[in-house]
Design a protein around this motif. Structure first.
Motif, PDB file in Angstrom:
ATOM      1  N   GLU A 153     -98.870  25.114 -15.889  1.00 39.00           N
ATOM      2  CA  GLU A 153     -98.597  24.546 -17.212  1.00 39.00           C
ATOM      3  C   GLU A 153     -97.282  23.765 -17.245  1.00 39.00           C
ATOM      4  O   GLU A 153     -96.938  23.183 -18.263  1.00 39.00           O
ATOM      5  N   GLY A 156     -91.994  25.606 -20.116  1.00 37.43           N
ATOM      6  CA  GLY A 156     -90.600  25.438 -20.471  1.00 37.43           C
ATOM      7  C   GLY A 156     -90.134  26.604 -21.314  1.00 37.43           C
ATOM      8  O   GLY A 156     -90.870  27.573 -21.512  1.00 37.43           O
ATOM      9  N   GLY A 203     -98.128  21.329 -13.410  1.00 37.48           N
ATOM     10  CA  GLY A 203     -98.558  20.803 -14.706  1.00 37.48           C
ATOM     11  C   GLY A 203    -100.000  20.326 -14.725  1.00 37.48           C
ATOM     12  O   GLY A 203    -100.455  19.803 -15.734  1.00 37.48           O
ATOM     13  N   ILE A 417     -98.607  15.156 -27.464  1.00 38.00           N
ATOM     14  CA  ILE A 417     -99.446  16.203 -28.039  1.00 38.00           C
ATOM     15  C   ILE A 417     -99.122  17.578 -27.478  1.00 38.00           C
ATOM     16  O   ILE A 417     -99.620  18.582 -27.971  1.00 38.00           O
ATOM     17  N   THR A 418     -98.309  17.633 -26.433  1.00 32.86           N
ATOM     18  CA  THR A 418     -97.898  18.940 -25.938  1.00 32.86           C
ATOM     19  C   THR A 418     -96.602  18.871 -25.134  1.00 32.86           C
ATOM     20  O   THR A 418     -96.431  18.004 -24.278  1.00 32.86           O
ATOM     21  N   GLY A 419     -95.689  19.764 -25.456  1.00 26.06           N
ATOM     22  CA  GLY A 419     -94.411  19.820 -24.762  1.00 26.06           C
ATOM     23  C   GLY A 419     -94.364  20.915 -23.731  1.00 26.06           C
ATOM     24  O   GLY A 419     -93.587  20.860 -22.780  1.00 26.06           O
ATOM     25  N   GLU A 420     -95.203  21.951 -23.913  1.00 24.00           N
ATOM     26  CA  GLU A 420     -95.164  23.048 -22.949  1.00 24.00           C
ATOM     27  C   GLU A 420     -96.427  23.888 -22.878  1.00 24.00           C
ATOM     28  O   GLU A 420     -96.636  24.604 -21.912  1.00 24.00           O
ATOM     29  N   HIS A 421     -97.297  23.834 -23.875  1.00 26.18           N
ATOM     30  CA  HIS A 421     -98.458  24.721 -23.839  1.00 26.18           C
ATOM     31  C   HIS A 421     -99.642  24.140 -23.089  1.00 26.18           C
ATOM     32  O   HIS A 421    -100.601  24.847 -22.778  1.00 26.18           O
ATOM     33  N   GLY A 422     -99.608  22.872 -22.797  1.00 32.60           N
ATOM     34  CA  GLY A 422    -100.684  22.253 -22.032  1.00 32.60           C
ATOM     35  C   GLY A 422    -101.828  21.770 -22.910  1.00 32.60           C
ATOM     36  O   GLY A 422    -101.904  22.056 -24.097  1.00 32.60           O
ATOM     37  N   VAL A 423    -102.728  21.026 -22.281  1.00 28.69           N
ATOM     38  CA  VAL A 423    -103.871  20.440 -22.983  1.00 28.69           C
ATOM     39  C   VAL A 423    -105.047  21.411 -22.992  1.00 28.69           C
ATOM     40  O   VAL A 423    -105.630  21.707 -24.036  1.00 28.69           O
TER      41      VAL A 423
ATOM     42  N   LYS B 144     -89.596  15.983 -23.104  1.00 28.81           N
ATOM     43  CA  LYS B 144     -90.453  17.140 -22.870  1.00 28.81           C
ATOM     44  C   LYS B 144     -91.886  16.724 -23.146  1.00 28.81           C
ATOM     45  O   LYS B 144     -92.196  16.258 -24.238  1.00 28.81           O
ATOM     46  N   ASN B 145     -92.764  16.882 -22.151  1.00 24.59           N
ATOM     47  CA  ASN B 145     -94.110  16.336 -22.307  1.00 24.59           C
ATOM     48  C   ASN B 145     -94.957  16.823 -21.140  1.00 24.59           C
ATOM     49  O   ASN B 145     -94.647  16.543 -19.994  1.00 24.59           O
ATOM     50  N   VAL B 146     -96.014  17.565 -21.418  1.00 23.39           N
ATOM     51  CA  VAL B 146     -96.862  18.039 -20.313  1.00 23.39           C
ATOM     52  C   VAL B 146     -98.309  17.557 -20.469  1.00 23.39           C
ATOM     53  O   VAL B 146     -99.225  18.158 -19.929  1.00 23.39           O
ATOM     54  N   ALA B 147     -98.505  16.440 -21.195  1.00 18.79           N
ATOM     55  CA  ALA B 147     -99.864  15.944 -21.407  1.00 18.79           C
ATOM     56  C   ALA B 147    -100.326  15.091 -20.231  1.00 18.79           C
ATOM     57  O   ALA B 147     -99.751  14.045 -19.969  1.00 18.79           O
TER      58      ALA B 147
END
Ligand SMILES: Cc1cc2nc3c(=O)[nH]c(=O)nc-3n(C[C@H](O)[C@H](O)[C@H](O)COP(=O)(O)OP(=O)(O)OC[C@H]3O[C@@H](n4cnc5c(N)ncnc54)[C@H](O)[C@@H]3O)c2cc1C
Lengths: 489, 373
Positions: A153, A156, A203, A417-423, B144-147
Motif C-alpha cells: 500500500e 504512510g 504501492g 483520490i488516495t494518500g495512503e489507503h490505496g485504490v 502524498k499520493n498512492v493512486a
C-alpha cells in the motif's frame, strides 16, 4: 471449490500432510470466513482456499501451483487494509503471511533490517530501539499491520511529513512473480543497475507479485521531541499556521488537524483534555534539543499570530502520549457520535484546505449528513468521515455517494483520490476520474510485463481490466483538461 | 547522427515519435548531452532534443511543488525556484549545463542525498511520451499520493529507453538557511571511517557526509544544516567525536569536487556499495593512483587511469560487496573500453519485458541501457 487434485498440490507445496498440529491449507467454510474481507467490511468474498506458507520456498511452490492451473491469488497480511486490497477472489487462493513473521537480519552498521513480510510494523522498531533506531513509516494501525501490507500500500503515517512514506524506507525485496519465478528487486547498495522495479512494486497493492523478504532502512531516533496543541476559531486560521510554519523553512515531524466534530469525539473516547474549538492543530517537532526548543518558540508565535487562543506545549512524555492518544483514537471514536461512518482518504494541495473544507461542509448539508474531518495537514491528506445511520433506509447509499463526491472534489482541486489507503476494490472507478485512458493504459503495460495472465490480485486498482495484448490507440488529451470535468461511470 | 530535431511542444514530440515508431526508425533522446556517454552508444540516425521544452511551468510555492519542462537547464530551474527561497534539494553534476530530463533519466544525485533523498523521493509526478506517441501522466502534484503505479520511479534512471520525459513534478524544499561544513584529514582511512560511522550513528543533523581520497591520504567532509545555535553545538560534538584528529572549516569547493573527477585522459566510474563498505573501496582506488569522492549514501565517483584491468578489478570488488560499477567516461583514443554497465542482478528478463511493453520496436535509445536494453 478447487478440485481435490489441486488442493493436494497446494498441500504438498506447504508440506501439509494432514498430520501436523496445524493445518497450512484451510478449506472449511467456517474457517474461510475469517478471510472474507479486510478493513473495508462492506465487500466480502469467500476464497476457495487459504494457504499459510512458512517460508519463501513454500510461497514460490504455492504460486507455481496457481500459475500452472491459472488460479488467481491474493496475498494477505493482517487484513487491516481500508480499500479492499486483501479482498479474496472468488474461487481463488489467499496466501496468508501470518507464519512468515521473522526478523531475519539486523545490520546497524548499514542501518538495514531484513524481514519476512508477515512481521508487524512496530516489531521492527522494537528490535532496534535499544540502539537508538526506529522504522519511520507509522500507520495508525502499526501495532497490527504487516510489512507486506505496508509495502503493497506504500503506507504512510503522521510522521511521514518529515520522514517519507514506506517507499523511502525499502531498499530491496525478493518477490515471487505471478509466473512462480523468484526475482530480487533493488539491492542493499543504492541505484541497482536496471529499471527501478522496486519503486514500482511498492504501492502496487499486491497486483505485481508477492514479496517474501524485505530489506528496510532504519533511522536514528532524534535527540529531542516536543508536541504542541493549538486551538483556533476557524479552519482557515489553523491552515494558515500550517503554511506559515512550512514557509519559514521548518519541517516538523508531524502536523495534524482535527475539526470540532472529530476533536469532540476523540475527547469522549480517549479524554485527552482537548480544548473545545473549531480547529485543533497538533504539531510535533524533533531534532537536536537546542533547535527543537528554538523552533517550538517560533511555532508558538505563529499560532498566536494566526489567532490561536490556546497554545499548549506538552511538558512530559505522558502529556505527549495523551495528546497523540486522542488523535489516534479519532477513527474509532466516531462510533460514539454516529452509528455508522465511512472513512475516506483524499489529498489536496495544502493551500486548498480551507476552501475544500467549506465545500465539503456545504455538500454534507445538502444531503443532511455530518462529516467529521481529521487530516495530516502538513501534506494535505484528508480523512473525512461521513457519518450516517444504516437503520435509516437509503442513507447508506447517500453517504457512500457523498464520500465519492468528496474524492472527486479533491481531484478537481489538483489532488488525489488516495494518500495512503490505496485504490483496491473501493476506488477503482475513481481512478478513471483522476487519470485519463492513456495514463491507465500505460500503467497496464507494467502489469502485463509482471503478470500477463492477471493472476495476482486481479480486478483491483484499475477501473476496466483489460486483457494483456488488448491495446487502445494513443491519446493525447487529458479529460480534465478537455471541456469540463464530467465523466460517466 | 544525420539529423537532430527539437520539438517545442508536447504535440510535436508526440507526433514525431509516432512517425518514427511507424517507420521503425531508431532515435536517440538528447538533453544537453552532458551524460550521453554514461550508457552504451546508440545507433540512431535521428536525434530528438528536449531543449525546446523549457521552463518552470508552474511553481506553487505555498505548496512547495513545481512542474518543470524536461529541457530546462537544471540551474535555470533552481534560479526560478530560488525567487521564493525554494529549491529541488538535489545537487547533480554539471548543474549549469544539464537539463532536468537528463538528470532524471540518469538518476543522478550528489551529497545532499543523505538528507533529502534521491530523485525517487523528490519526484511526485511525471509527463511522458511513449514510443507510439501516447502521452501519459502518473503521480500528481501533491506530495502524498498512492493512486496507481509509480511510473515516475520507472522512468527515473531508465536512460530514455521507455519513453521521453516531457515534464517533471517536484516536491520542493526551502533553501538551506544556515549550514557549516568541516573537513577532517588523515593519512589512513580507518580513523576517518570510524568517525563517519560515529556521525551516522549520532543524532547530529547532517546535510551531507562524504569520504574522499586526497594527495596526503583521505578526508572526511561533513555539512551540518541547523539553526545557528545548534551549529555551534554540532561543531563541539564533532570535535569531540573526531579526537585526536582536528576538524577544520571546509573549503567551499569540497562539495563540488566530484566534477573534477571527469578529465579527458582518465576513466570515470560510479561505484555503489553499502556505507560501511566505502572504507574497503577507497584505499583500493588510491593504491592504483586513482582519486575518489564517496557519499555516506553508498555512491562513489572515481577517476582512474584508463586501463581496463583497473576498472575490472574495482568492478569485481564492488560486485562482491553487493554493489555495482558503471563506467561514465572513457577516453576515446584508448581502445578496449570495459563494458559500461555491471551485469544486472536477476530480474533482467523482467526488465526486457518491461521494455517490450513500452517500446516493442525498440526505437528509443536502443542498446544504451543495462543488458543492452
Ligand atoms: C484503524 C486503522 C488505521 C489505519 N491507519 C492507517 C494509516 O495511518 N496510514 C496508512 O497508510 N494506512 C492505515 N490503515 C490501513 C492499513 O492498516 C494499511 O494499509 C496496512 O499497510 C495494511 O497492512 P496489512 O498487513 O493489514 O495488509 P492487508 O490488509 O492484509 O493487505 C493489504 C494489501 O497488501 C497486499 N499484500 C499483503 N502482503 C503482501 C505481500 N507479502 N506481498 C505483496 N502484497 C501483499 C494485499 O494483497 C493487499 O492488497 C489503517 C487501518 C486501520 C484499520
Amino acid at each position: 471449490m478447487l478440485p481435490t487434485a489441486i488442493l493436494d498440490e497446494l498441500r504438498n507445496a506447504v508440506g501439509d500432510h494432514g498430520d501436523g498440529p496445524q493445518r497450512s491449507v484451510i478449506t472449511a467454510q467456517n474457517q474461510l470466513q475469517t478471510y472474507e474481507c479486510d478493513g473495508l467490511t462492506n465487500f466480502r468474498v469467500l476464497p476457495a482456499a487459504v494457504v499459510l506458507p512458512a517460508n519463501a520456498q513454500q510461497v514460490q511452490a504455492v504460486v507455481q501451483v496457481c500459475a500452472r492451473h491459472g488460479i488467481p491469488f491474493v496475498a494477505r497480511g493482517a487484513g487491516t487494509g481500508l480499500s479492499g486490497g486483501a479482498l479474496p477472489v472468488e474461487g481463488g487462493v489467499v496466501l496468508s503471511f501470518a507464519r512468515m513473521n521473522r526478523i531475519l537480519e539486523i545490520d546497524l552498521a548499514n542501518q538495514r533490517v531484513i524481514v519476512e513480510p508477515g512481521v508487524i510494523n512496530t516489531h521492527v522498531t522494537d528490535a532496534v530501539a535499544a540502539q537508538g533506531y526506529f522504522f519511520a513509516p507509522d500507520p495508525s494501525s502499526q501495532t497490527v499491520c504487516t510489512l507486506g501490507g505496508n509495502i503493497a500500500e506504500n503506507s504512510g503515517g503522521a510522521h511521514c511529513l518529515k520522514y517519507g512514506f514506506t517507499t523511502t524506507h525499502v531498499v530491496a525485496m525478493d518477490v515471487v512473480l505471478p509466473s512462480g519465478e523468484v526475482v530480487t528487486l533493488g539491492s542493499s547498495a543504492p541505484d541497482a543497475p536496471g529499471y527501478d522495479l522496486l519503486g514500482v512494486f511498492v504501492g502496487s497493492e499486491g497486483t505485481l507479485g508477492v514479496a517474501t523478504r524485505i530489506t528496510l532502512r532504519i533511522v536514528k531516533r532524534p535527540e529531542a521531541v516536543q508536541v504542541l496543541l493549538a486551538a483556533f476559531d476557524t479552519v482557515a486560521d489553523a491552515a494558515q499556521t500550517v503554511s506559515d510554519v512550512i514557509a519559514v523553512g521548518m519541517l516538523p515531524a508531524a502536523m495534524e488537524m482535527m475539526d470540532r466534530l472529530s476533536a469532540a469525539a476523540s475527547e469522549a473516547a480517549a479524554h485527552p483534555n482537548y480544548p473545545v474549538c473549531e480547529a485543533l492543530l497538533l504539531i510535533e517537532l524533533d531534532g537536536p534539543e537546542t533547535e527543537v526548543n528554538a523552533q517550538m518558540q517560533q511555532v508558538t508565535e505563529l499560532c498566536q499570530r494566526n489567532r490561536s487562543w490556546e497554545v499548549r506545549v506538552a511538558r512530559t512524555a505522558a502529556e505527549r502520549a495523551l495528546i497523540w492518544k486522542g488523535r489516534k483514537a479519532a477513527f474509532a471514536a466516531m462510533g460514539r457520535i454516529s452509528p455508522n461512518y465511512i472513512v475516506q482518504d483524499g489529498v489536496i494541495p495544502r493551500t486548498a484546505l480551507p476552501e475544500v473544507l467549506d465545500e465539503i461542509a456545504r455538500m454534507a448539508a445538502e444531503v443532511n449528513l455530518r462529516v467529521a474531518n481529521v487530516f495530516h495537514a502538513g501534506d494535505g491528506n484528508l480523512h473525512p468521515m461521513v457519518l450516517y445511520d444504516q437503520a435509516i433506509p437509503g442513507q447508506e447509499e447517500i453517504a457512500l455517494d457523498l464520500s465519492y463526491r468528496i474524492l472527486y472534489l479533491c481531484v478537481d482541486r489538483g489532488g488525489s483520490i488516495t494518500g495512503e489507503h490505496g485504490v483496491g476494490k473501493e476506488k477503482q472507478q475513481a481512478m478513471g476520474y483522476m487519470f485519463a485512458e492513456p495514463d491507465l493504459d500505460t500503467m497496464q503495460r507494467v502489469r502485463c510485463a509482471f503478470d500477463p495472465a492477471s493472476l495476482a490480485n486481479p480486478g483491483k486498482v484499475f477501473p476496466t481490466p483489460r486483457l494483456c495484448g488488448e491495446k487502445a490507440g494513443p491519446y493525447t488529451q487529458h479529460p480534465l483538461q478537455a471541456a469540463g470535468i464530467a465523466e460517466i461511470f | 547522427m544525420e539529423q537532430v530535431v527539437t520539438p517545442t511542444n508536447l504535440e510535436e514530440l508526440s507526433s514525431l515519435l509516432r512517425t518514427c515508431n511507424q517507420q521503425q526508425r531508431a532515435v536517440e533522446i538528447l538533453g544537453a548531452g552532458t551524460r550521453r556517454h554514461w550508457g552504451n552508444p546508440v545507433a540512431a540516425t535521428l536525434g530528438i532534443q528536449t531543449t525546446g521544452l523549457s521552463g518552470v511551468q508552474e511553481h506553487s510555492w505555498q505548496d512547495l511543488t513545481a512542474t518543470v519542462a524536461a529541457g530546462t537547464p537544471w540551474s535555470t530551474m533552481q534560479q526560478a525556484l530560488a525567487q521564493h527561497g525554494q529549491c529541488v534539494a538535489l545537487d547533480p553534476l554539471f548543474a549549469t549545463r544539464s537539463t532536468v530530463g537528463g538528470v532524471v533519466a540518469t538518476n543522478d544525485s550528489g551529497a545532499l542525498r543523505l538528507r533529502y533523498g534521491s530523485l525517487r523521493d523528490l519526484i511526485i509526478g511525471i509527463t511522458l511520451v511513449l514510443a507510439d506517441g501516447t502521452v501519459a501522466r502518473s503521480g500528481g502534484k501533491v506530495v502524498k499520493n498512492v493512486a496507481g503505479y509509480d511510473l515516475q520511479k520507472l522512468m527515473t534512471g531508465a536512460y530514455g529507453t521507455l519513453g521521453v520525459i516531457a515534464a517533471v513534478n517536484f516536491r520542493l524544499h526551502p533553501l538551506p538557511r544556515s549550514v557549516a561544513s568541516w573537513t577532517v584529514g588523515a593519512t589512513e582511512i580507518a580513523p576517518l571511517d570510524a568517525l563517519r560511522h560515529a556521525l551516522a550513528d549520532s543524532t547530529l543533523v547532517m546535510e551531507a557526509l562524504q569520504l574522499r581520497t586526497t594527495s596526503s591520504g583521505f578526508a572526511l567532509d561533513v555539512q551540518f544544516g541547523a539553526l545557528a545555535s545548534t551549529l555551534q553545538d554540532h561543531a563541539e560534538r564533532l570535535h569531540f567525536l573526531a579526537r585526536p584528529l582536528q576538524p577544520v572549516p571546509a573549503a567551499a569547493e569540497v562539495w563540488q569536487l566530484r566534477e573534477q573527477l571527469f578529465a579527458p585522459e582518465q576513466a570515470t566510474a560510479k561505484v555503489t556499495c553499502q556505507p560501511a563498505q566505502l572504507a574497503a573501496l577507497l584505499p583500493l582506488i588510491a593504491n592504483s593512483g586513482g582519486t575518489a569522492v564517496a557519499q555516506q549514501t553508498g555512491t562513489l565517483l572515481a577517476a582512474l587511469s584508463a586501463q581496463p584491468g583497473l576498472v575490472t578489478q574495482l568492478r569485481q570488488r564492488a560486485e562482491q560487496l553487493g554493489g555495482a560499477l558503471q563506467l561514465l567516461a572513457w577516453p576515446a583514443e584508448v581502445a578496449e573500453a570495459p563494458p559500461r554497465w555491471s551485469e544486472p542482478r536477476g530480474a533482467i528478463a523482467l526488465m526486457r519485458e518491461i521494455k517490450r511493453q513500452f517500446d516493442p520496436q525498440s526505437i528509443l535509445n536502443p542498446g544504451r541501457f543495462v543488458g543492452g536494453i
